[in-house]
Write a protein that holds these residues in place. Structure first.
Motif, short mmCIF file in Angstrom:
data_model
loop_
_atom_site.label_atom_id
_atom_site.label_comp_id
_atom_site.label_asym_id
_atom_site.label_seq_id
_atom_site.Cartn_x
_atom_site.Cartn_y
_atom_site.Cartn_z
N ARG A 50 71.23 -4.26 32.63
CA ARG A 50 72.45 -3.47 32.75
C ARG A 50 72.18 -2.04 32.31
NH1 ARG A 50 78.09 -4.96 29.70
NH2 ARG A 50 79.41 -4.31 31.42
N LEU A 54 77.04 0.10 34.98
CA LEU A 54 78.30 0.42 34.34
C LEU A 54 78.48 1.93 34.38
CD1 LEU A 54 80.83 -0.18 32.63
CD2 LEU A 54 79.34 -0.10 30.61
N ARG A 78 78.10 -2.70 24.65
CA ARG A 78 77.99 -3.42 25.92
C ARG A 78 76.57 -3.89 26.21
NH1 ARG A 78 82.86 -0.87 29.15
NH2 ARG A 78 84.14 -0.51 27.35
N PHE A 110 84.85 7.28 40.01
CA PHE A 110 84.26 5.95 40.19
C PHE A 110 84.20 5.57 41.66
CE2 PHE A 110 86.08 4.90 35.75
CZ PHE A 110 84.97 5.46 35.12
N PRO A 168 75.91 -5.61 40.76
CA PRO A 168 77.33 -5.50 40.42
C PRO A 168 77.61 -4.14 39.78
CG PRO A 168 76.32 -7.39 39.32
CD PRO A 168 75.24 -6.66 40.01
N VAL A 169 78.76 -3.57 40.10
CA VAL A 169 79.15 -2.27 39.57
C VAL A 169 80.45 -2.44 38.78
CG1 VAL A 169 79.87 0.08 40.14
CG2 VAL A 169 78.04 -1.01 41.44
N GLU A 170 80.43 -1.98 37.55
CA GLU A 170 81.61 -1.96 36.70
C GLU A 170 81.92 -0.51 36.36
OE1 GLU A 170 81.63 -4.90 33.38
OE2 GLU A 170 79.56 -5.17 34.06
N THR A 171 83.14 -0.26 35.92
CA THR A 171 83.52 1.08 35.50
C THR A 171 84.30 0.98 34.20
OG1 THR A 171 85.58 1.03 36.76
CG2 THR A 171 83.63 1.93 37.88
N ALA A 172 84.25 2.06 33.43
CA ALA A 172 85.02 2.11 32.19
C ALA A 172 85.38 3.55 31.88
CB ALA A 172 84.23 1.51 31.04
N GLU A 224 89.17 7.55 38.13
CA GLU A 224 89.15 6.58 39.23
C GLU A 224 88.58 7.22 40.50
OE1 GLU A 224 89.41 3.39 38.98
OE2 GLU A 224 89.96 3.56 36.87
N SER A 237 72.56 -4.41 36.96
CA SER A 237 73.99 -4.19 37.03
C SER A 237 74.25 -2.78 36.50
CB SER A 237 74.78 -5.24 36.26
OG SER A 237 74.55 -5.13 34.88
N ARG A 272 80.68 4.62 43.57
CA ARG A 272 80.42 3.30 44.17
C ARG A 272 79.80 3.42 45.57
NH1 ARG A 272 85.75 2.31 42.16
NH2 ARG A 272 85.68 0.90 40.39
#
Length: 143
Positions: free
Chosen positions: A8, A37, A100, A65, A78-82, A62, A35, A69
């Motif tokens: 990650r 983030l 994380r 992000f 996999p792509v996550e955002t925070a 947003e 992955s 993407r």
């Protein structure tokens, strides 16, 4: 030697162009177990009035992000955002990296002259100097 991220990675992104450029620069280095983030740090003023409302800044994050993407759409990673909040961008990034359990913080240095770096606090330099986890600066793709 070929660099590949198999875990990650945390990728700080500051604006939509930065998010898209950084994701495009990162894509070739993602492995089958990678992955991603993406994080955007909303810098709090520490008691002073903020320049924009939290809602405006979250909407902007947003947008960042969504653009980030795009270059990874055909990758299996996999792509996550925070969205992160803090008074110090670098500390906030490293706190998130430790919480994380990321393999590395990965970024693409943004352009700018030394004067601009002095005015903005030179986040890239501080990321490297205050590293709490491995930090990788990707080669710039816009030169």
């Amino acid at each position: 030697m070929v660099l590949t991220f198999d875990g990650r990675v945390l990728v700080p992104v500051a604006d939509p162009d930065d998010g898209e450029r950084t994701a495009a620069a990162l894509a070739p280095y993602l492995g089958p177990e990678s992955s991603v983030l993406f994080v955007n740090v909303i810098e709090k003023a520490g008691g002073a009035p903020d320049k924009a409302s939290v809602e405006q800044r979250e909407a902007y994050a947003e947008e960042i992000f969504e653009r980030a993407r795009g270059p990874l759409a055909d990758r299996a990673a996999p792509v996550e955002t925070a969205i992160l909040f803090g008074t110090d961008v670098v500390e906030t990034i490293f706190d998130a990296a430790e919480e994380r359990d990321v393999e590395a913080v990965v970024f693409e240095p943004r352009g700018g002259n030394r004067f601009v770096e002095l005015l903005t606090g030179d986040v890239a330099r501080r990321l490297v100097k205050k590293a709490a986890v491995p930090v990788v600066a990707l080669p710039r793709t816009d030169d």
